[in-house]
Structure formats: C-alpha cells, structure tokens
Design a protein around this motif. Structure first.
Motif, PDB file in Angstrom:
ATOM      1  N   GLU A 133       0.830  -1.207   0.000  1.00 40.24           N
ATOM      2  CA  GLU A 133       0.000   0.000   0.000  1.00 40.24           C
ATOM      3  C   GLU A 133       0.866   1.260   0.000  1.00 40.24           C
ATOM      4  O   GLU A 133       0.586   2.209  -0.733  1.00 40.24           O
ATOM      5  N   LYS A 136       2.530   1.611  -3.471  1.00 36.08           N
ATOM      6  CA  LYS A 136       1.552   2.092  -4.454  1.00 36.08           C
ATOM      7  C   LYS A 136       1.318   3.597  -4.282  1.00 36.08           C
ATOM      8  O   LYS A 136       1.282   4.350  -5.256  1.00 36.08           O
ATOM      9  N   GLU A 137       1.182   4.026  -3.042  1.00 38.78           N
ATOM     10  CA  GLU A 137       0.983   5.449  -2.748  1.00 38.78           C
ATOM     11  C   GLU A 137       2.193   6.271  -3.175  1.00 38.78           C
ATOM     12  O   GLU A 137       2.050   7.343  -3.760  1.00 38.78           O
ATOM     13  N   LYS A 139       4.470   5.556  -5.507  1.00 40.47           N
ATOM     14  CA  LYS A 139       4.529   5.615  -6.975  1.00 40.47           C
ATOM     15  C   LYS A 139       3.537   6.653  -7.489  1.00 40.47           C
ATOM     16  O   LYS A 139       3.863   7.441  -8.379  1.00 40.47           O
TER      17      LYS A 139
END
Length: 177
Positions: A133, A136-137, A139
């Motif tokens: 998580e 992903k944040e 990126k």
C-alpha cells in the motif's frame, strides 16, 4: 548505470552534461564522462537524499533517478523549485525486484543501502500488505508530482534490461529539447 549510459549518449549527441548539485558543471567530453561516473559512484553511497538543484540552469533538462523512498516533501520542494526555474525533466523510479514483490517471511533484517537505517522484523510477512500500500501510494505521489509540473515519470525494475529505461529517457529528453 542508466544515468551514466544516458550521459554518454547525450554527450555523443553534443549535449553538455553535469550534476544537478553544481559539483560538476555542465560540459562535454570524455573527461566529463569520467568525472560524472565518479560523482555518481559517490552519490550511490548515500541514503534517501532529495535532489540538489544548485547546479541547474534555466531551460535545462534534468533526470532524477532514485527509488524515491526518502522524504517526499523534500523531493517535491526541490523538483518544484527546479520547475520554477524553467527546468524540464524526468523522474525515474528504479526498484529492485525484492522491492516490487516483497518476498520476505519470518525474521528479516531490513537495512538501507548505506546502512544508516535498520529495522528487524520477526514476522516480515505481516509487513507485506502495508508495504504494498505504501509503495503504491509513493509511486502515485511521484507520478502525480511529475505530471503536475509537466515532467515525465518512468519506473524501471532492475531485473529488466536497462535499455528500455534508457530509451524511454532518451526519447523523453529528445522530445523536451
């Protein structure tokens, strides 16, 4: 290696190359490539640094290559300041397959490249989902930062041939000239 290969290509095309921190002012030639290789080797021994932009001049092109796991506010501030000086560029996120797939289980010692940060976990598998998580944040943050400034964003995994990232960067910079 990707940054150095790009510098060699740009140098062969007649472009001046240097470091964004001002330690190596933009020039052409073989001696400049050698000096850049040494400068990049020194920079690789630091953990989580934000780009320094003292050496950038208006209307120049910049490439910042990193995993961008450091302080995002510092990255945002420096890249925003660079864009405010009419610098255009690319943010290249370089990740190792272990950073992309998080294959860790059980007792694991995590250590930063230069060894300044360490974390030991008895149950690394419990960190997998929160890590994915957070990755992903991060990126998304880096990609959104690049887009908001008119810069480009690319991601490269070190288990893939560097030629793909190199071509992406070369074409992005060629387009921006």
């Amino acid at each position: 290696m990707i940054a150095l290969a790009l510098a060699i290509l740009l140098n062969q095309a007649g472009e001046r190359i240097g470091t964004s921190d001002g330690g190596l002012p933009p020039q052409t030639g073989r001696a400049q490539i050698s000096a850049l290789a040494q400068a990049l080797a020194r920079q690789a021994s630091h953990d989580f640094g934000a780009p320094q932009i003292e050496g950038l001049t208006a209307n120049s092109l910049a490439v910042f290559a990193s995993d961008f796991f450091g302080d995002f506010a510092a990255l945002r501030d420096m890249v925003t300041r660079a864009a405010g000086q009419h610098v255009r560029g690319v943010l290249l996120m370089v990740l190792d397959p272990q950073e992309l797939h998080f294959p860790f289980q059980g007792r694991t010692l995590f250590e930063s490249m230069a060894g300044s940060l360490r974390h030991e976990s008895q149950k690394a598998d419990d960190l997998r989902q929160p890590y994915f998580e957070a990755l992903k944040e991060r990126k998304a943050q880096v990609a959104n930062l690049a887009q908001s400034l008119g810069w480009q964003f690319f991601m490269h995994s070190t288990d893939q041939p560097a030629t793909g990232a190199l071509l992406d960067l070369y074409h992005a910079l060629e387009y921006r000239r």
